[in-house]
Write a protein that holds these residues in place. Structure first.
Motif, PDB file in Angstrom:
ATOM      1  N   ALA A 219       2.996  14.094  -0.320  1.00 41.49           N
ATOM      2  CA  ALA A 219       3.966  13.231   0.343  1.00 41.49           C
ATOM      3  C   ALA A 219       3.512  11.779   0.244  1.00 41.49           C
ATOM      4  O   ALA A 219       2.387  11.454   0.613  1.00 41.49           O
ATOM      5  CB  ALA A 219       4.112  13.642   1.804  1.00 41.49           C
ATOM      6  N   ALA A 220       4.401  10.943  -0.257  1.00 39.33           N
ATOM      7  CA  ALA A 220       4.104   9.519  -0.396  1.00 39.33           C
ATOM      8  C   ALA A 220       4.789   8.732   0.708  1.00 39.33           C
ATOM      9  O   ALA A 220       5.910   9.040   1.108  1.00 39.33           O
ATOM     10  CB  ALA A 220       4.576   9.020  -1.759  1.00 39.33           C
ATOM     11  N   SER A 221       4.104   7.716   1.189  1.00 42.96           N
ATOM     12  CA  SER A 221       4.685   6.834   2.197  1.00 42.96           C
ATOM     13  C   SER A 221       4.187   5.417   1.938  1.00 42.96           C
ATOM     14  O   SER A 221       3.248   5.197   1.185  1.00 42.96           O
ATOM     15  CB  SER A 221       4.317   7.297   3.607  1.00 42.96           C
ATOM     16  N   GLY A 222       4.838   4.478   2.601  1.00 37.82           N
ATOM     17  CA  GLY A 222       4.475   3.085   2.399  1.00 37.82           C
ATOM     18  C   GLY A 222       5.365   2.436   1.348  1.00 37.82           C
ATOM     19  O   GLY A 222       6.543   2.731   1.256  1.00 37.82           O
ATOM     20  N   ARG A 223       4.766   1.596   0.511  1.00 40.73           N
ATOM     21  CA  ARG A 223       5.515   0.825  -0.474  1.00 40.73           C
ATOM     22  C   ARG A 223       5.760   1.650  -1.737  1.00 40.73           C
ATOM     23  O   ARG A 223       5.272   1.324  -2.830  1.00 40.73           O
ATOM     24  CB  ARG A 223       4.785  -0.467  -0.777  1.00 40.73           C
ATOM     25  N   THR A 224       6.542   2.706  -1.585  1.00 40.10           N
ATOM     26  CA  THR A 224       6.748   3.638  -2.699  1.00 40.10           C
ATOM     27  C   THR A 224       7.511   3.011  -3.857  1.00 40.10           C
ATOM     28  O   THR A 224       7.491   3.544  -4.968  1.00 40.10           O
ATOM     29  CB  THR A 224       7.475   4.903  -2.222  1.00 40.10           C
ATOM     30  N   PHE A 225       8.149   1.892  -3.635  1.00 42.50           N
ATOM     31  CA  PHE A 225       8.860   1.240  -4.732  1.00 42.50           C
ATOM     32  C   PHE A 225       7.888   0.714  -5.784  1.00 42.50           C
ATOM     33  O   PHE A 225       8.292   0.358  -6.888  1.00 42.50           O
ATOM     34  CB  PHE A 225       9.748   0.101  -4.224  1.00 42.50           C
ATOM     35  N   ASN A 226       6.592   0.656  -5.432  1.00 38.83           N
ATOM     36  CA  ASN A 226       5.565   0.243  -6.404  1.00 38.83           C
ATOM     37  C   ASN A 226       5.185   1.357  -7.360  1.00 38.83           C
ATOM     38  O   ASN A 226       4.470   1.126  -8.335  1.00 38.83           O
ATOM     39  CB  ASN A 226       4.300  -0.219  -5.672  1.00 38.83           C
TER      40      ASN A 226
ATOM     41  N   GLN B 152       0.819  -1.204   0.000  1.00 37.22           N
ATOM     42  CA  GLN B 152       0.000   0.000   0.000  1.00 37.22           C
ATOM     43  C   GLN B 152       0.853   1.254   0.000  1.00 37.22           C
ATOM     44  O   GLN B 152       1.959   1.257   0.531  1.00 37.22           O
ATOM     45  CB  GLN B 152      -0.899   0.025   1.236  1.00 37.22           C
ATOM     46  N   VAL B 153       0.324   2.290  -0.638  1.00 35.16           N
ATOM     47  CA  VAL B 153       0.972   3.592  -0.677  1.00 35.16           C
ATOM     48  C   VAL B 153      -0.029   4.616  -0.177  1.00 35.16           C
ATOM     49  O   VAL B 153      -1.201   4.599  -0.564  1.00 35.16           O
ATOM     50  CB  VAL B 153       1.426   3.953  -2.104  1.00 35.16           C
ATOM     51  N   GLN B 154       0.427   5.488   0.684  1.00 35.69           N
ATOM     52  CA  GLN B 154      -0.411   6.577   1.176  1.00 35.69           C
ATOM     53  C   GLN B 154       0.087   7.889   0.572  1.00 35.69           C
ATOM     54  O   GLN B 154       1.301   8.140   0.520  1.00 35.69           O
ATOM     55  CB  GLN B 154      -0.368   6.662   2.699  1.00 35.69           C
ATOM     56  N   LEU B 155      -0.870   8.697   0.126  1.00 39.90           N
ATOM     57  CA  LEU B 155      -0.557   9.998  -0.471  1.00 39.90           C
ATOM     58  C   LEU B 155      -1.287  11.077   0.304  1.00 39.90           C
ATOM     59  O   LEU B 155      -2.503  10.988   0.498  1.00 39.90           O
ATOM     60  CB  LEU B 155      -0.989  10.034  -1.934  1.00 39.90           C
TER      61      LEU B 155
END
Length: 121
Positions: free
Chosen positions: A23-30, A1-4
């Motif tokens: 700002a992005a957080s979580g699995r940003t590699f996705n 999951q990615v949070q924006l």
């Protein structure tokens, strides 16, 4: 999951400038691409700008914002910005940050909650 999480929207006079942040957080590699959409009152959500998240290169601007808006990426901060200059009343709307695997952003994987931009004439 990615949070924006977006920020930076506010009331501004026509001709003024604003900078939106996402700002992005979580699995940003996705994430491959990040973009900004906007939705004016009573209208559909439309794509405004897109950037390649990893190269930080901008790859798309809507005709209505070319020359006035600039999308940028700070990978170290996992943050995408939308610098908006020479704002017009028609730029009013809720601005949404989005992350997708496709550069066309036709299928968005993650959305932010939106930030309100109001341009008074």
């Amino acid at each position: 999951q990615v949070q924006l999480v977006e920020s930076g929207g506010e009331l501004v006079q026509a001709g003024g400038s604003l900078r939106l942040s996402c700002a992005a957080s979580g699995r940003t590699f996705n994430i491959n691409y990040m973009g900004w959409f906007r939705q004016a009152p009573g209208k559909e959500r439309t794509l405004v700008a897109v950037a390649d998240y990893w190269s930080a290169r901008s790859i798309y601007y809507a005709d209505s914002v070319k020359g006035r808006f600039t999308i940028s990426v700070d990978n170290a901060k996992n943050t995408v910005y939308l610098q908006m200059n020479s704002l017009k009343s028609e730029d009013t709307g809720v601005y949404y940050c989005a992350a997708a695997r496709s550069r066309t952003m036709t299928s968005v994987d993650y959305w932010g909650q939106g930030t309100q931009v109001t341009v008074s004439s």
